[in-house]
Design a protein around this motif. Structure first.
Motif, PDB file in Angstrom:
ATOM      1  N   CYS A 576       0.826  -1.213   0.000  1.00  0.00           N
ATOM      2  CA  CYS A 576       0.000   0.000   0.000  1.00  0.00           C
ATOM      3  C   CYS A 576       0.860   1.262   0.000  1.00  0.00           C
ATOM      4  O   CYS A 576       0.431   2.309  -0.500  1.00  0.00           O
ATOM      5  N   CYS A 594      -8.181  -1.678  -3.911  1.00  0.00           N
ATOM      6  CA  CYS A 594      -7.558  -2.067  -2.641  1.00  0.00           C
ATOM      7  C   CYS A 594      -6.680  -3.292  -2.862  1.00  0.00           C
ATOM      8  O   CYS A 594      -7.056  -4.216  -3.596  1.00  0.00           O
ATOM      9  N   LEU A 596      -5.917  -5.297  -0.456  1.00  0.00           N
ATOM     10  CA  LEU A 596      -6.317  -6.307   0.528  1.00  0.00           C
ATOM     11  C   LEU A 596      -7.456  -7.165  -0.008  1.00  0.00           C
ATOM     12  O   LEU A 596      -8.335  -6.671  -0.720  1.00  0.00           O
ATOM     13  N   ARG A 600      -8.531 -10.421   4.738  1.00  0.00           N
ATOM     14  CA  ARG A 600      -7.668  -9.625   5.613  1.00  0.00           C
ATOM     15  C   ARG A 600      -8.448  -8.590   6.415  1.00  0.00           C
ATOM     16  O   ARG A 600      -7.874  -7.861   7.220  1.00  0.00           O
ATOM     17  N   SER A 621     -11.721 -12.892  -2.980  1.00  0.00           N
ATOM     18  CA  SER A 621     -10.776 -11.797  -3.150  1.00  0.00           C
ATOM     19  C   SER A 621      -9.893 -12.078  -4.355  1.00  0.00           C
ATOM     20  O   SER A 621      -9.758 -13.198  -4.796  1.00  0.00           O
TER      21      SER A 621
END
Length: 622
Positions: A576, A594, A596, A600, A621
């Protein structure tokens, strides 16, 4: 033994007008404020909340008249005190914060200097250096970023949230024993409102201040108050402990207020669904940067990146919500969409035509199909022009009607929006905020637009009037096939009105998806932060302890490298810090910017039900 109340209100009555023709506004109101506690006062618009709050600090002026009752503060009747004695109490022991912080300070004097001047007036022996230090310390305590440099900035340089916090500093600079806060969170976005509620609680604990908190939002009252007084048409209909009134309200009016509180997760009701109609509005990679003077240099200018590469589509008859904190670029985007300003690059197409390329008569013709409704119902319509003439003005500008035909067309649209045609020749003086907003809606609808941009259009209204206007928008959409873009910080309103929702942060869309995905299984931590911050009477799936933010977003002049949310994200990882995440597709047709995955992020604290009754499943994800 119970402590003696700090403030007692006994049989207070206030009327409008003189004896014989007086109209009662507050009738026989009695309640008490305990030391070191928060008393909430709630009711709909017109219930008398603001008038009552001003009476508590003896700010009732003609043609309003206090006809009976007492306001006892520490064994003194404030209503019987000479104005000189009351002035010594007001601003020292008793403080008041109103709902509109932007007009509370002198726009020509820096914010910190004004608060310092007040402090030195209260404590004449205090040196300028000591007074400045105390003001800066308090500005820092209310989480105003860079408090020392903000001390010398003017009110127009503060965001709405920062101005409200500055007014809290102004009110608390004298360590008052009683603070009256009148609807101070209604105009603010959810994260700032949540911070202010927590701040008031902290200050109440640290300074021992008693607070009277006035609001039209039951969720806000539940979040902050120890006890609640329910006001209806100037009279108290119920008063009891906050938890008890939430679990077991007694009066029908209280029950009705609670029933009208919009739900975000439980008993939401019908949720709009996306349709398959043709695309009406297409926004592709739109950006806008402003050059502003650098206050530290005579010739240098800084570049404010207000909108950064925004893309989305809206279909005919669809409602898209655009949410985010103040300063995220929502209102700048609304100006670009309505052709009030051109984008630096990117395309904004309405029915396949790029509006940025239009000029003259072609642009004027396109603007008929593309109308913007703003927030303030009082300053957006002229007070000296009749209601009918205000609504008819667009028809005259576009030369679409005149004479009797014009009046008939205006009366027809007035009926459509719930205004009596009898108001055609009347001035807007005396209209409620909701009625004024209906005038604005009629003025836009008279051109038969295909797209309406609602830029915080309902945020100045209470929840009951919001619900009425949302029903009106639904009816107009069904009747005319209108496409809506709701730009708002009001998550409950967006939940009720929009099929799809886009989340903006620091000029970019960080998540977009259908209504149920955004509220049930959002993939971006910032979206979850917004949901955790909203004041509601429901149990939240996203807990403030996991997500609630401090401070303001980064300066749009100096956007950090990597993810722009990383400086405030509680789950930041090394990637990030260096790599800006793209808006990437996720399962179910949504997209999030994102790094993540959902695995998470903390799991929701409660099991949510989809609109079809099934449990919401976790999305895969990337």
């Amino acid at each position: 033994m119970a402590a003696e109340p700090l403030l007692k209100v006994e049989n207070l009555s206030i009327c409008l007008g003189s004896a014989g023709a007086a109209r009662p506004l507050i009738s026989n109101v009695t309640f008490a404020v305990k030391p070191k506690s928060v008393l909430g006062i709630i009711g709909e618009s017109g219930a008398g909340k603001t008038l009552l709050s001003r009476a508590l600090v003896n700010w009732v002026r003609p043609p309003l008249v206090i006809t009976a009752g007492r306001v006892i503060y520490r064994d003194r009747d404030l209503l019987a005190l000479p104005e000189t004695d009351m002035a010594r109490l007001r601003g020292r022991e008793i403080a008041y914060i109103g709902a509109n912080p932007t007009t509370a300070l002198d726009p020509t004097v820096p914010v910190g200097h004004q608060i310092e001047e007040k402090l030195r007036t209260i404590e004449p022996g205090l040196s300028r250096q000591a007074a400045r230090k105390r003001v800066v310390d308090l500005l820092d305590a209310v989480r105003i970023p860079s408090a020392r440099s903000r001390f010398d900035e003017y009110p127009f340089q503060f965001s709405g949230g920062m101005m409200q916090r500055a007014m809290i500093v102004d009110a608390l600079i004298s360590n008052p024993k009683l603070l009256v806060a009148d609807n101070i969170t209604q105009p603010l976005d959810v994260t700032v409102a949540a911070q202010i509620l927590r701040l008031l609680r902290d200050l109440q604990r640290d300074f021992g201040t008693s607070i009277v908190f006035v609001s039209s939002s039951f969720g806000t009252i539940v979040d902050i108050a120890d006890e609640v007084v329910v006001l209806d048409k100037g009279s108290i209909v119920e008063a009891q402990d906050t938890g008890r009134i939430q679990r077991n309200p007694v009066h029908p009016y209280t029950k009705d207020l609670l029933a009208k509180v919009p739900r975000l997760w439980h008993g939401v009701g019908s949720i709009p669904e996306a349709n398959a109609e043709p695309v009406v509005l297409s926004v592709r990679d739109v950006a806008k940067t402003y050059a502003v003077k650098d206050r530290t240099s005579l010739f240098r200018k800084n570049r404010v990146q207000a909108v950064r590469g925004v893309s989305f589509e809206v279909r005919r008859g669809e409602s898209l919500g655009l949410i985010g904190e103040s300063g995220c670029g929502k209102s700048t985007l609304s100006r670009l969409l309505s052709s009030l300003e051109p984008p630096d690059h990117g395309a904004i197409e309405v029915n396949g035509v790029d509006v940025a390329t239009l000029r003259g008569a072609a642009l004027l013709s396109m603007r008929r199909r593309f109308q913007l409704l703003l927030q303030d119902p009082y300053t957006s319509i002229p007070s000296h022009v009749s209601i009918g003439a205000t609504i008819a003005e667009p028809l005259r500008i576009h030369r679409l009607a005149s004479g009797r035909g014009l009046r008939e067309q205006v009366c027809g649209v007035m009926q459509d929006v719930g205004l009596s045609p009898d108001l055609y020749d009347a001035l807007p003086v005396g209209l409620s905020a909701g009625q004024r907003q209906r005038v604005n809606i009629a003025r836009a609808m008279v051109l038969e637009p295909s797209v309406l941009i609602l830029d915080e259009t309902l945020s100045a209204l209470d929840q009951v009037e919001q619900a009425r206007l949302l029903d009106l928008f639904d009816n107009l959409q069904r009747k005319h096939g209108i496409t809506y873009l709701y730009i708002s910080h009001d998550l409950a309103m967006v939940r009720r009105a929009c099929a799809r929702i886009a989340v903006m942060y620091l000029g970019k869309i960080v998540e977009i998806g259908d209504n149920e995905t955004i509220f049930g299984e959002p993939a971006h931590p910032y979206t979850r932060t917004l949901l955790s911050s909203v004041s509601t009477v429901e149990e939240k799936p996203f807990l403030p302890k996991d997500y609630l933010l401090e401070g303001e977003p980064p300066d749009p002049i100096h956007i950090p490298e990597g993810c722009s949310f990383r400086s405030r994200c509680p789950f930041v990882i090394e990637t990030c810090r260096n790599v800006e995440p793209p808006l990437s597709p996720r399962a179910g047709g949504s997209a999030a910017a994102c790094h993540l995955g959902l695995d998470r992020l903390p799991a929701p604290s409660i099991v949510l039900k989809a609109h079809n009754g099934s449990d919401l499943k976790r999305m895969d994800s990337l």
